[in-house]
Design a protein around this motif. Structure first.
Motif, PDB file in Angstrom:
ATOM      1  N   ILE A   1       0.808  -1.219   0.000  1.00  0.00           N
ATOM      2  CA  ILE A   1       0.000   0.000   0.000  1.00  0.00           C
ATOM      3  C   ILE A   1       0.843   1.272   0.000  1.00  0.00           C
ATOM      4  N   ASP A   2       2.144   1.160   0.246  1.00  0.00           N
ATOM      5  CA  ASP A   2       3.007   2.347   0.184  1.00  0.00           C
ATOM      6  C   ASP A   2       4.457   1.895   0.168  1.00  0.00           C
ATOM      7  N   SER A   3       5.333   2.752  -0.360  1.00  0.00           N
ATOM      8  CA  SER A   3       6.768   2.476  -0.342  1.00  0.00           C
ATOM      9  C   SER A   3       7.527   3.785  -0.386  1.00  0.00           C
ATOM     10  N   SER A   4       8.694   3.809   0.230  1.00  0.00           N
ATOM     11  CA  SER A   4       9.554   4.995   0.204  1.00  0.00           C
ATOM     12  C   SER A   4      10.996   4.552   0.103  1.00  0.00           C
ATOM     13  N   THR A   5      11.800   5.313  -0.646  1.00  0.00           N
ATOM     14  CA  THR A   5      13.185   4.935  -0.885  1.00  0.00           C
ATOM     15  C   THR A   5      14.146   5.962  -0.289  1.00  0.00           C
ATOM     16  N   SER A   6      15.360   5.517  -0.067  1.00  0.00           N
ATOM     17  CA  SER A   6      16.437   6.418   0.340  1.00  0.00           C
ATOM     18  C   SER A   6      17.700   5.998  -0.389  1.00  0.00           C
ATOM     19  N   LEU A   7      18.587   6.968  -0.624  1.00  0.00           N
ATOM     20  CA  LEU A   7      19.794   6.735  -1.406  1.00  0.00           C
ATOM     21  C   LEU A   7      21.026   7.198  -0.648  1.00  0.00           C
ATOM     22  N   ASP A   8      22.162   6.549  -0.931  1.00  0.00           N
ATOM     23  CA  ASP A   8      23.454   7.015  -0.445  1.00  0.00           C
ATOM     24  C   ASP A   8      24.323   7.275  -1.669  1.00  0.00           C
TER      25      ASP A   8
ATOM     26  N   ASN B   1      11.574   1.067   2.004  1.00  0.00           N
ATOM     27  CA  ASN B   1      10.692   0.612   3.073  1.00  0.00           C
ATOM     28  C   ASN B   1       9.300   0.418   2.480  1.00  0.00           C
ATOM     29  N   VAL B   2       8.751  -0.752   2.659  1.00  0.00           N
ATOM     30  CA  VAL B   2       7.489  -1.121   2.024  1.00  0.00           C
ATOM     31  C   VAL B   2       6.460  -1.459   3.095  1.00  0.00           C
ATOM     32  N   ILE B   3       5.277  -0.841   2.987  1.00  0.00           N
ATOM     33  CA  ILE B   3       4.175  -1.167   3.893  1.00  0.00           C
ATOM     34  C   ILE B   3       3.309  -2.218   3.209  1.00  0.00           C
ATOM     35  N   VAL B   4       3.213  -3.363   3.860  1.00  0.00           N
ATOM     36  CA  VAL B   4       2.500  -4.502   3.296  1.00  0.00           C
ATOM     37  C   VAL B   4       1.278  -4.798   4.154  1.00  0.00           C
ATOM     38  N   ASN B   5       0.142  -5.014   3.494  1.00  0.00           N
ATOM     39  CA  ASN B   5      -1.092  -5.359   4.201  1.00  0.00           C
ATOM     40  C   ASN B   5      -1.585  -6.710   3.691  1.00  0.00           C
TER      41      ASN B   5
ATOM     42  N   GLU C   1       5.066 -12.610   5.642  1.00  0.00           N
ATOM     43  CA  GLU C   1       4.314 -13.475   6.556  1.00  0.00           C
ATOM     44  C   GLU C   1       3.123 -14.129   5.835  1.00  0.00           C
ATOM     45  N   GLN C   2       2.638 -15.199   6.401  1.00  0.00           N
ATOM     46  CA  GLN C   2       1.466 -15.870   5.854  1.00  0.00           C
ATOM     47  C   GLN C   2       0.190 -15.496   6.603  1.00  0.00           C
ATOM     48  N   THR C   3       0.333 -14.712   7.675  1.00  0.00           N
ATOM     49  CA  THR C   3      -0.808 -14.389   8.522  1.00  0.00           C
ATOM     50  C   THR C   3      -1.363 -12.997   8.229  1.00  0.00           C
ATOM     51  N   LEU C   4      -2.552 -12.720   8.746  1.00  0.00           N
ATOM     52  CA  LEU C   4      -3.193 -11.425   8.565  1.00  0.00           C
ATOM     53  C   LEU C   4      -2.409 -10.324   9.255  1.00  0.00           C
ATOM     54  N   GLY C   5      -2.535  -9.091   8.708  1.00  0.00           N
ATOM     55  CA  GLY C   5      -1.949  -7.946   9.389  1.00  0.00           C
ATOM     56  C   GLY C   5      -1.128  -7.067   8.470  1.00  0.00           C
ATOM     57  N   ARG C   6      -0.654  -5.960   9.040  1.00  0.00           N
ATOM     58  CA  ARG C   6       0.147  -4.981   8.312  1.00  0.00           C
ATOM     59  C   ARG C   6       1.566  -5.001   8.849  1.00  0.00           C
ATOM     60  N   SER C   7       2.554  -4.888   7.965  1.00  0.00           N
ATOM     61  CA  SER C   7       3.952  -4.903   8.380  1.00  0.00           C
ATOM     62  C   SER C   7       4.768  -3.968   7.500  1.00  0.00           C
ATOM     63  N   ILE C   8       5.953  -3.602   8.002  1.00  0.00           N
ATOM     64  CA  ILE C   8       6.893  -2.776   7.240  1.00  0.00           C
ATOM     65  C   ILE C   8       8.120  -3.626   6.935  1.00  0.00           C
ATOM     66  N   VAL C   9       8.456  -3.707   5.666  1.00  0.00           N
ATOM     67  CA  VAL C   9       9.584  -4.528   5.221  1.00  0.00           C
ATOM     68  C   VAL C   9      10.639  -3.612   4.623  1.00  0.00           C
ATOM     69  N   GLU C  10      11.903  -3.790   5.026  1.00  0.00           N
ATOM     70  CA  GLU C  10      13.000  -3.002   4.445  1.00  0.00           C
ATOM     71  C   GLU C  10      13.835  -3.897   3.542  1.00  0.00           C
ATOM     72  N   LEU C  11      14.098  -3.397   2.348  1.00  0.00           N
ATOM     73  CA  LEU C  11      14.966  -4.088   1.406  1.00  0.00           C
ATOM     74  C   LEU C  11      16.101  -3.156   1.010  1.00  0.00           C
ATOM     75  N   LYS C  12      17.268  -3.712   0.804  1.00  0.00           N
ATOM     76  CA  LYS C  12      18.465  -2.909   0.537  1.00  0.00           C
ATOM     77  C   LYS C  12      19.207  -3.491  -0.657  1.00  0.00           C
ATOM     78  N   SER C  13      19.507  -2.652  -1.640  1.00  0.00           N
ATOM     79  CA  SER C  13      20.236  -3.107  -2.813  1.00  0.00           C
ATOM     80  C   SER C  13      21.721  -3.245  -2.492  1.00  0.00           C
ATOM     81  N   ARG C  14      22.411  -4.017  -3.317  1.00  0.00           N
ATOM     82  CA  ARG C  14      23.868  -4.087  -3.219  1.00  0.00           C
ATOM     83  C   ARG C  14      24.473  -2.790  -3.737  1.00  0.00           C
ATOM     84  N   GLN C  15      25.738  -2.579  -3.428  1.00  0.00           N
ATOM     85  CA  GLN C  15      26.426  -1.406  -3.975  1.00  0.00           C
ATOM     86  C   GLN C  15      26.664  -1.616  -5.464  1.00  0.00           C
ATOM     87  N   PHE C  16      26.482  -0.545  -6.226  1.00  0.00           N
ATOM     88  CA  PHE C  16      26.794  -0.601  -7.645  1.00  0.00           C
ATOM     89  C   PHE C  16      27.298   0.771  -8.079  1.00  0.00           C
ATOM     90  N   SER C  17      28.175   0.782  -9.044  1.00  0.00           N
ATOM     91  CA  SER C  17      28.795   2.040  -9.470  1.00  0.00           C
ATOM     92  C   SER C  17      27.803   2.872 -10.266  1.00  0.00           C
TER      93      SER C  17
END
Length: 202
Positions: free
Chosen positions: A107-114, A125-129, A159-175
Motif C-alpha cells: 500500500i506504500d513504499s519509500s526509498t532512500s539513497l546514499d 521501506n514497504v508497507i504490506v497489508n 508473513e502468511q498471517t493477517l496484518g500490516r507490516s513494514i519490510v525493508e529491502l536494501k540493494s547491493r552497492q553498484f557504481s
C-alpha cells in the motif's frame, strides 16, 4: 480502502499573463509580480512531466508549479471546494494498492539513497497489508534498473498471517559514475535519469 489525500489550502489566486512574460496574483489590495518560468522542466524520477500549456512561476527565488497539471500528470485526482477554498489532491480509488496479489497488498513504499561515494546503496521501506491467511510464503522482490535493465534484485519473505507490516529491502552497492564535481542535487538528478526501481510480489 480509505483514500489517502493531500489537502492544500489556497490563500492566493493565480492569474497568468502569458503575452508579457510575467504573472500577477493578488488578494484584495496585495499584489505580487512573478515571472513565467517557461524554461523550467518538471520531472518525476528523472522522467519529464508534460504539463501542456500551464507554466510554472518564479517569485522571490522560489518556483510555483501548476498543481492541477502536475497532479493529473502523476495520476492524481483534483477537487476544488469553493466553500472552504480548498484543493483536495487524491489518488483515484483504482490506484490502490501500489502492487497486489490475492490476499496481499503493497500500500506504500519509500526509498532512500546514499550517493556520497562512487557506489550507490538504495533502500526501500514497504508497507504490506495482508488481508487473509495464505497457504504459501509470499516473496517481495525489489529490483533496481539502469536505463530500463535490471542490475540488482533483492528479496524478502513475507508473513502468511493477517496484518500490516513494514519490510525493508536494501540493494547491493553498484557504481553510478556520476562524477565528484557535481553538486548533491545534480548527482541526484542524474541518478534518477538513469536508475529506477520496481516492486513485485510472487
Amino acid at each position: 480502502m480509505k483514500k489517502k489525500a493531500i489537502v492544500v489550502f489556497f490563500t492566493v489566486l493565480i492569474l497568468s499573463v502569458a503575452f508579457s512574460g510575467v504573472a500577477g496574483y493578488a488578494i484584495g489590495k496585495n499584489e505580487v509580480i512573478a515571472t513565467l518560468a517557461q524554461h523550467i522542466k518538471i520531472t518525476n524520477d528523472g522522467r519529464e512531466i508534460d504539463i501542456g500549456k500551464d507554466v510554472p512561476l518564479t517569485y522571490n527565488n522560489r518556483t510555483y508549479l501548476p498543481v492541477r497539471a502536475v497532479s493529473e500528470a502523476l495520476g492524481y485526482e483534483i477537487e476544488w471546494f469553493s466553500s472552504s477554498n480548498t484543493v483536495n489532491v487524491s489518488m483515484p480509488e483504482e490506484a490502490y494498492p501500489v502492487v497486489s496479489m490475492d490476499g496481499i497488498e503493497i500500500i506504500d513504499s519509500s526509498t532512500s539513497l546514499d550517493l556520497m561515494s562512487s557506489t550507490a546503496i538504495q533502500r526501500v521501506n514497504v508497507i504490506v497489508n495482508q488481508t487473509k491467511e495464505l497457504d504459501f510464503e509470499p516473496t517481495l522482490i525489489f529490483e533496481v534498473l539502469k536505463n530500463g535493465v535490471v542490475i540488482d534484485s533483492q528479496t524478502a519473505q513475507l508473513e502468511q498471517t493477517l496484518g500490516r507490516s513494514i519490510v525493508e529491502l536494501k540493494s547491493r552497492q553498484f557504481s553510478h559514475q556520476l562524477g565528484s564535481s557535481l553538486t548533491s542535487d545534480e548527482r541526484l538528478q542524474k541518478y534518477h535519469e538513469q536508475f529506477s526501481y520496481r516492486l513485485k510480489i510472487k
